[in-house]
Design a protein around this motif. Structure first.
Motif, PDB file in Angstrom:
ATOM      1  N   GLY A  51       0.813  -1.288  -0.065  1.00 50.25           N
ATOM      2  CA  GLY A  51       0.005   0.134   0.106  1.00 50.25           C
ATOM      3  C   GLY A  51       0.890   1.212  -0.012  1.00 50.25           C
ATOM      4  N   LEU A  52       2.062   1.066   0.683  1.00 46.62           N
ATOM      5  CA  LEU A  52       3.042   2.395   0.624  1.00 46.62           C
ATOM      6  C   LEU A  52       3.764   2.696  -0.746  1.00 46.62           C
ATOM      7  CD1 LEU A  52       4.323   1.979   4.387  1.00 46.62           C
ATOM      8  CD2 LEU A  52       2.657   3.608   3.396  1.00 46.62           C
ATOM      9  N   ASN A  53       4.048   1.547  -1.209  1.00 44.51           N
ATOM     10  CA  ASN A  53       5.045   1.285  -2.286  1.00 44.51           C
ATOM     11  C   ASN A  53       4.782   2.230  -3.542  1.00 44.51           C
ATOM     12  OD1 ASN A  53       7.382   0.741  -3.630  1.00 44.51           O
ATOM     13  ND2 ASN A  53       6.442  -1.089  -4.692  1.00 44.51           N
ATOM     14  N   ALA A  54       3.471   2.250  -3.704  1.00 41.92           N
ATOM     15  CA  ALA A  54       2.827   3.268  -4.818  1.00 41.92           C
ATOM     16  C   ALA A  54       3.000   4.793  -4.702  1.00 41.92           C
ATOM     17  CB  ALA A  54       1.369   3.035  -5.241  1.00 41.92           C
ATOM     18  N   HIS A  55       3.185   5.109  -3.510  1.00 39.13           N
ATOM     19  CA  HIS A  55       3.363   6.444  -3.141  1.00 39.13           C
ATOM     20  C   HIS A  55       4.879   6.822  -2.773  1.00 39.13           C
ATOM     21  CE1 HIS A  55      -1.020   6.691  -2.802  1.00 39.13           C
ATOM     22  NE2 HIS A  55      -0.869   5.457  -2.174  1.00 39.13           N
ATOM     23  N   ALA A  56       5.696   5.833  -3.022  1.00 39.79           N
ATOM     24  CA  ALA A  56       7.192   6.144  -2.315  1.00 39.79           C
ATOM     25  C   ALA A  56       7.989   6.810  -3.470  1.00 39.79           C
ATOM     26  CB  ALA A  56       7.669   4.785  -1.654  1.00 39.79           C
ATOM     27  N   THR A  57       9.093   7.536  -2.908  1.00 37.47           N
ATOM     28  CA  THR A  57       9.999   7.954  -3.709  1.00 37.47           C
ATOM     29  C   THR A  57      11.134   7.371  -3.507  1.00 37.47           C
ATOM     30  OG1 THR A  57       8.738  10.180  -3.922  1.00 37.47           O
ATOM     31  CG2 THR A  57      11.119  10.149  -4.716  1.00 37.47           C
ATOM     32  N   PRO A  58      12.063   6.887  -4.446  1.00 37.97           N
ATOM     33  CA  PRO A  58      13.311   6.080  -4.231  1.00 37.97           C
ATOM     34  C   PRO A  58      14.167   6.945  -4.064  1.00 37.97           C
ATOM     35  CG  PRO A  58      12.722   5.938  -6.386  1.00 37.97           C
ATOM     36  CD  PRO A  58      11.406   6.328  -5.864  1.00 37.97           C
ATOM     37  N   LEU A  59      15.136   6.834  -2.986  1.00 35.12           N
ATOM     38  CA  LEU A  59      16.475   7.385  -2.806  1.00 35.12           C
ATOM     39  C   LEU A  59      17.666   6.874  -3.336  1.00 35.12           C
ATOM     40  CD1 LEU A  59      15.511   8.348   0.777  1.00 35.12           C
ATOM     41  CD2 LEU A  59      14.892   9.501  -1.016  1.00 35.12           C
ATOM     42  N   GLN A  60      18.111   7.272  -4.341  1.00 34.55           N
ATOM     43  CA  GLN A  60      19.214   6.267  -5.073  1.00 34.55           C
ATOM     44  C   GLN A  60      20.582   6.924  -4.675  1.00 34.55           C
ATOM     45  OE1 GLN A  60      19.067   3.792  -7.133  1.00 34.55           O
ATOM     46  NE2 GLN A  60      21.156   3.750  -6.990  1.00 34.55           N
ATOM     47  N   THR A  61      20.540   8.160  -4.357  1.00 34.40           N
ATOM     48  CA  THR A  61      21.891   9.088  -3.917  1.00 34.40           C
ATOM     49  C   THR A  61      21.533   9.784  -2.630  1.00 34.40           C
ATOM     50  OG1 THR A  61      22.438   8.940  -6.279  1.00 34.40           O
ATOM     51  CG2 THR A  61      23.623  10.412  -4.719  1.00 34.40           C
ATOM     52  N   MET A  62      22.531   9.544  -1.886  1.00 39.10           N
ATOM     53  CA  MET A  62      22.720  10.624  -0.591  1.00 39.10           C
ATOM     54  C   MET A  62      23.738  11.538  -0.724  1.00 39.10           C
ATOM     55  SD  MET A  62      20.506   9.184   1.491  1.00 39.10           S
ATOM     56  CE  MET A  62      19.512   7.902   1.946  1.00 39.10           C
ATOM     57  N   ARG A  63      23.552  13.098  -0.967  1.00 40.81           N
ATOM     58  CA  ARG A  63      24.589  13.853  -1.117  1.00 40.81           C
ATOM     59  C   ARG A  63      24.815  14.534   0.027  1.00 40.81           C
ATOM     60  NH1 ARG A  63      23.162  17.086  -6.368  1.00 40.81           N
ATOM     61  NH2 ARG A  63      24.464  15.342  -7.404  1.00 40.81           N
ATOM     62  N   ILE A  64      25.979  14.666   0.463  1.00 38.22           N
ATOM     63  CA  ILE A  64      26.513  15.562   1.547  1.00 38.22           C
ATOM     64  C   ILE A  64      27.263  16.539   1.147  1.00 38.22           C
ATOM     65  CG2 ILE A  64      27.687  15.502   3.809  1.00 38.22           C
ATOM     66  CD1 ILE A  64      27.225  12.707   3.982  1.00 38.22           C
ATOM     67  N   ILE A  65      26.965  17.882   1.630  1.00 35.30           N
ATOM     68  CA  ILE A  65      27.410  19.116   1.248  1.00 35.30           C
ATOM     69  C   ILE A  65      27.894  19.682   2.356  1.00 35.30           C
ATOM     70  CG2 ILE A  65      27.053  21.483   0.178  1.00 35.30           C
ATOM     71  CD1 ILE A  65      24.956  20.044  -1.653  1.00 35.30           C
ATOM     72  N   ASP A  66      29.093  20.214   2.295  1.00 37.16           N
ATOM     73  CA  ASP A  66      29.833  21.131   3.588  1.00 37.16           C
ATOM     74  C   ASP A  66      29.678  22.464   2.835  1.00 37.16           C
ATOM     75  OD1 ASP A  66      31.256  21.633   6.032  1.00 37.16           O
ATOM     76  OD2 ASP A  66      32.671  22.518   4.701  1.00 37.16           O
ATOM     77  N   ALA A  67      28.899  23.430   3.606  1.00 35.77           N
ATOM     78  CA  ALA A  67      28.658  24.787   3.044  1.00 35.77           C
ATOM     79  C   ALA A  67      28.959  25.772   4.177  1.00 35.77           C
ATOM     80  CB  ALA A  67      27.322  24.954   2.736  1.00 35.77           C
ATOM     81  N   SER A 111      24.160   2.207  -5.776  1.00 33.57           N
ATOM     82  CA  SER A 111      24.579   1.163  -6.724  1.00 33.57           C
ATOM     83  C   SER A 111      25.997   0.740  -6.463  1.00 33.57           C
ATOM     84  CB  SER A 111      24.693   1.731  -8.084  1.00 33.57           C
ATOM     85  OG  SER A 111      25.915   2.793  -8.283  1.00 33.57           O
ATOM     86  N   ASP A 112      26.595   1.496  -5.509  1.00 35.72           N
ATOM     87  CA  ASP A 112      28.076   0.718  -4.812  1.00 35.72           C
ATOM     88  C   ASP A 112      27.866  -0.422  -4.045  1.00 35.72           C
ATOM     89  OD1 ASP A 112      29.552   2.829  -5.982  1.00 35.72           O
ATOM     90  OD2 ASP A 112      29.824   3.973  -4.307  1.00 35.72           O
ATOM     91  N   ILE A 113      26.692  -0.603  -3.488  1.00 37.57           N
ATOM     92  CA  ILE A 113      26.493  -1.549  -2.639  1.00 37.57           C
ATOM     93  C   ILE A 113      25.327  -2.424  -2.701  1.00 37.57           C
ATOM     94  CG2 ILE A 113      27.869  -0.470  -0.766  1.00 37.57           C
ATOM     95  CD1 ILE A 113      25.123   0.163   0.448  1.00 37.57           C
ATOM     96  N   SER A 114      24.428  -2.152  -3.752  1.00 38.32           N
ATOM     97  CA  SER A 114      23.107  -2.888  -3.920  1.00 38.32           C
ATOM     98  C   SER A 114      22.517  -2.556  -5.108  1.00 38.32           C
ATOM     99  CB  SER A 114      22.338  -2.404  -2.783  1.00 38.32           C
ATOM    100  OG  SER A 114      20.772  -2.878  -3.019  1.00 38.32           O
ATOM    101  N   GLU A 115      21.572  -3.437  -5.649  1.00 35.97           N
ATOM    102  CA  GLU A 115      20.964  -3.061  -6.683  1.00 35.97           C
ATOM    103  C   GLU A 115      19.708  -2.241  -6.628  1.00 35.97           C
ATOM    104  OE1 GLU A 115      19.971  -6.895  -8.347  1.00 35.97           O
ATOM    105  OE2 GLU A 115      22.046  -7.368  -8.978  1.00 35.97           O
ATOM    106  N   LEU A 116      19.512  -2.147  -5.434  1.00 37.97           N
ATOM    107  CA  LEU A 116      18.082  -1.445  -5.093  1.00 37.97           C
ATOM    108  C   LEU A 116      18.473  -0.046  -4.459  1.00 37.97           C
ATOM    109  CD1 LEU A 116      16.713  -4.046  -2.804  1.00 37.97           C
ATOM    110  CD2 LEU A 116      15.765  -3.588  -5.050  1.00 37.97           C
ATOM    111  N   PRO A 117      17.670   1.009  -4.074  1.00 43.79           N
ATOM    112  CA  PRO A 117      17.835   2.046  -3.723  1.00 43.79           C
ATOM    113  C   PRO A 117      18.338   1.889  -2.331  1.00 43.79           C
ATOM    114  CG  PRO A 117      16.068   2.304  -5.117  1.00 43.79           C
ATOM    115  CD  PRO A 117      16.412   0.822  -4.924  1.00 43.79           C
ATOM    116  N   PHE A 118      18.715   2.924  -1.580  1.00 42.25           N
ATOM    117  CA  PHE A 118      19.075   3.120  -0.312  1.00 42.25           C
ATOM    118  C   PHE A 118      17.653   2.946   0.508  1.00 42.25           C
ATOM    119  CE2 PHE A 118      23.015   6.158  -1.310  1.00 42.25           C
ATOM    120  CZ  PHE A 118      23.873   5.048  -0.771  1.00 42.25           C
ATOM    121  N   GLY A 119      16.812   3.414  -0.043  1.00 39.15           N
ATOM    122  CA  GLY A 119      15.416   3.625   0.749  1.00 39.15           C
ATOM    123  C   GLY A 119      14.385   4.208  -0.196  1.00 39.15           C
TER     124      GLY A 119
END
Length: 395
Positions: A70-86, A100-108
């Motif tokens: 029921g949740l999957n249809a509304h979920a946005t995949p998180l493929q990349t985590m970007r960290i910015i020092d500003a 993709s460095d560790i899995s065929e799936l998104p982080f979450g």
């Protein structure tokens, strides 16, 4: 209403509702109570406008609870985590961590909390094994060797073999069991809201670190035809309160500047919420016939998508132990405390360090933060290990 259950879940937040769905789906007779009916519409007063990024292991828990479809249809995949020092002039160092460095799936997968509640309530309604009583609170608990007896705010008494305290950081059940907590206050508050923006997010979750605390944009589905993200913006308390009081136009300007313009102009697409930032951990995660989960056991600043994912790991551990031990017995609950408390302490300590480093305005700490981001990213073995640990694939 029947009065004897296998499990009583006290708390109807996301963790409590998930606990009821998870154990109910496993065939246990469950009562779930909460004094406040869940708010399941985006624009309703009191709606939880934060979002949750369910990491890979948490999706497995939601599948076992029968709610992920029921949740999957509304979920946005998180493929990349970007960290910015500003700093005040803009980004100083940017590093991308790609799943993709560790899995065929998104982080979450990211979802708004109000929608998660809606789907969980629908799942409970479909389960014959679960009784859900919104508007009812567990007031007192008397634990015996064979079962626990709870007095409800409705005047009824119920019994259960196991009581799951999912009643939040001020848990009454935890206090009733005389379990102390260690609390760290940072003098920070967090603003949570949704925005639309000019540039597509491309399924990238972006965490921008600058003095005061991180500013995090997490992808959401398009809203009114425009790219959209959920934002958690942490600042020192007085600054956060002043931002909360700004009119919408000035707030849009302030948050666009704070975002280092990485998504172009940001526009508020929901009302704002604000809450204090703390870390907290219980001295024990269990007592006789009682298991503490989620914020009744541990609270962390909203960094790295750890909070609710740690809570679902609590539930996974409890369910696995229920298949190995007498439900709610001392062997099961002692094993739960041992399994979870050490892991959670390590994560709370790590997130505490990250938050203090991000909050500080000391030049040497800012330089260390920038250097550390580079080291974590550029050394491939370290990068992969850190990503696996963030997902909970390594302890």
């Amino acid at each position: 209403m029947k009065t004897d259950f296998d499990i009583v879940v006290s708390g109807g937040g996301v963790a409590g509702l998930t606990a009821a769905a998870l154990f109910g789906s496993a065939g246990f007779r469950v009562l779930c109570v909460d004094p406040a009916p869940p708010i399941t519409e985006r624009d309703a007063d009191g709606a939880d406008l934060r979002s949750t990024a369910f990491l890979q292991p948490s999706v497995q828990v939601l599948e076992r609870a029968g709610v992920w479809h029921g949740l999957n249809a509304h979920a946005t995949p998180l493929q990349t985590m970007r960290i910015i020092d500003a700093d005040e002039t803009g980004p100083r160092k940017t590093r991308d961590f790609d799943a993709s460095d560790i899995s065929e799936l998104p982080f979450g997968w990211n979802l708004p909390n109000w929608l998660i509640r809606r789907e969980l309530v629908a799942r409970l309604e479909a389960l014959d094994t679960v009784t859900f009583r919104p508007g009812v609170k567990s007031e007192t608990m008397l634990a015996r060797s064979a079962l626990a007896k709870l007095r409800l705010s409705s005047g009824e008494s119920v019994t259960a073999k196991l009581v799951i305290a999912a009643d939040g950081r001020g848990s009454g059940l935890r206090d009733g069991a005389n379990i102390s907590v260690k609390t760290q206050r940072y003098g920070q508050k967090a603003l949570a809201f949704a925005v639309t923006h000019d540039l597509p997010h491309n399924n990238i979750s972006t965490e921008i670190h600058r003095t005061g605390g991180p500013f995090t944009l997490v992808p959401l589905p398009d809203y009114e035809g425009k790219p959209s993200s959920a934002i958690v913006w942490m600042e020192d308390g007085a600054t956060a309160q002043a931002l909360y009081a700004l009119d919408e136009q000035d707030f849009n300007t302030a948050m666009t500047e704070r975002s280092a313009h990485v998504m172009g102009a940001l526009r508020l697409a929901s009302r704002r919420t604000i809450w204090p930032i703390i870390s907290q951990i219980a001295e024990r995660f269990s007592a006789r016939r009682l298991a503490l989960v989620a914020e009744a056991a541990h609270v962390v600043p909203p960094i790295g998508a750890q909070g609710l994912n740690m809570s679902l790991a609590d539930l996974q551990t409890l369910l696995d132990l229920a298949a190995m031990h007498d439900l709610g017995g001392s062997a099961m609950l002692d094993a739960y405390d041992r399994a979870r408390r050490t892991q959670v302490r390590l994560r709370v300590a790590g997130i505490d360090l990250l938050n203090r480093t991000s909050q500080s305005d000391m030049d040497w700490l800012r330089e260390m933060r920038s250097w550390g981001i580079g080291v974590l990213h550029d050394a491939t073995p370290i990068r992969k290990t850190v990503m696996q640990m963030g997902l909970g694939l390594k302890s």
